[in-house]
Design an enzyme around this catalytic site. Structure first.
Site, PDB file in Angstrom:
ATOM      1  N   SER A   1      81.609  87.796 -39.059  1.00 49.03           N
ATOM      2  CA  SER A   1      82.287  88.639 -40.108  1.00 49.03           C
ATOM      3  C   SER A   1      83.336  89.306 -39.362  1.00 49.03           C
ATOM      4  O   SER A   1      83.266  89.748 -38.007  1.00 49.03           O
ATOM      5  CB  SER A   1      81.481  89.610 -40.755  1.00 49.03           C
ATOM      6  OG  SER A   1      82.048  90.521 -41.732  1.00 49.03           O
TER       7      SER A   1
ATOM      8  N   TYR B   1      74.543  95.907 -40.275  1.00 54.30           N
ATOM      9  CA  TYR B   1      75.435  94.606 -40.535  1.00 54.30           C
ATOM     10  C   TYR B   1      76.676  94.477 -39.472  1.00 54.30           C
ATOM     11  O   TYR B   1      76.722  93.540 -38.801  1.00 54.30           O
ATOM     12  CB  TYR B   1      76.193  94.771 -41.895  1.00 54.30           C
ATOM     13  CG  TYR B   1      76.904  93.737 -42.356  1.00 54.30           C
ATOM     14  CD1 TYR B   1      76.343  92.695 -42.852  1.00 54.30           C
ATOM     15  CD2 TYR B   1      78.293  93.564 -42.272  1.00 54.30           C
ATOM     16  CE1 TYR B   1      77.021  91.345 -43.200  1.00 54.30           C
ATOM     17  CE2 TYR B   1      79.140  92.730 -42.700  1.00 54.30           C
ATOM     18  CZ  TYR B   1      78.442  91.505 -43.012  1.00 54.30           C
ATOM     19  OH  TYR B   1      79.136  90.240 -43.301  1.00 54.30           O
TER      20      TYR B   1
END
Length: 258
Positions: free
Chosen positions: A151, A165
């Site tokens: 990401s 995350y």
């Protein structure tokens, strides 16, 4: 130089975790369009089967529901896969989770869930699938591919308090390099994709507020299915053979503009 054959996946076998929706589904569509046989896995069995049925209009797509967040789940998934195939050419480690909570309240469970699925699962699934990937390399005469889905939040910060995350996606970027260095000499090429804003269940902001989000993207729009499919096709095909350990950023310029 035959450009069309460089990007062809005709006859190759792919397994995509988290393949029933979002980024995983986009990748599945792309690989199917280039001739691959695609197996998708997701924790929700009904959604996994529905997506496979829909994507079967593009080619052979089979649902293998399962939970790859544990080594037991990984073993079960590969056992199911082995009922259909004796080799694997492309493994896409896409299944992921996120957790957002203020620093003072962030729980241990918010670390365990995210790290288990986003970092441990790609490693242990690739480890367990290595014999199948080697068989794919030896059988097809082409390099086997592992594509980890990272990401842009693993490359730069967003304003949200998604501690685990951020850490997990930064971790998978570096893990990709480590795995690639180890596996390349055996004929398995490992790389990663770092998506930006793509409409998905996980990225509800991009899904529900595309116009607002687009205002902060240099390209002026959120990502399309074709953008993700093209990146995956490139890395999965012969065209991406010399891209080893790199993370391909597909974000319309967000990361460089932050």
């Amino acid at each position: 130089m035959d450009i069309s054959s460089l990007f062809s996946l005709d006859g190759r076998v792919a397994l995509i975790t988290g393949g029933s929706r979002g980024i995983g589904r986009m990748i599945a569509e792309g690989l199917l369009s280039q001739g691959a046989r695609v197996y998708i896995s997701a924790r929700k069995a009904e959604a996994c089967r529905e997506t496979a049925a829909e994507l079967s209009a593009l080619g052979r797509c089979v649902a293998l529901p399962g939970d790859v967040s544990t080594t037991e789940g990984i073993a079960a998934l590969l056992a199911d896969f082995g009922e259909h195939e004796d080799h694997l050419d492309i493994l896409v480690n896409n299944a992921g989770a996120a957790w957002g909570q203020p620093f003072d309240e962030f729980p241990e469970s918010g670390w365990d869930k995210v790290m288990d699925l986003n970092v441990k699962a790609p490693f242990f699934l690739t480890q367990a699938a290595k014999p199948l990937l080697l068989a794919g390399h030896q059988r097809g005469g082409h390099l086997a591919k592992v594509i980890n889905i990272a990401s842009i939040d693993g490359l730069s910060l967003n304003p949200l308090e998604t501690y685990s995350y951020h850490a997990s996606k930064a971790g998978i970027v570096h893990l990709t390099k480590r795995m690639a260095t180890r596996l390349a000499p055996e004929g398995i090429v490992v790389s990663a994709i770092a998506p930006g804003a793509f409409a998905s269940t996980m990225n509800k902001e991009a899904r529900d507020h595309a116009e607002e989000i687009s205002a902060h993207i240099p390209s002026g729009r959120i990502g399309r299915s074709e953008d993700m499919a093209a990146a995956a096709i490139y890395l999965a095909s012969t065209a991406g053979d010399y891209v080893v350990g790199s993370t391909l950023t597909v974000d319309g310029g967000v990361t460089i503009a932050r």
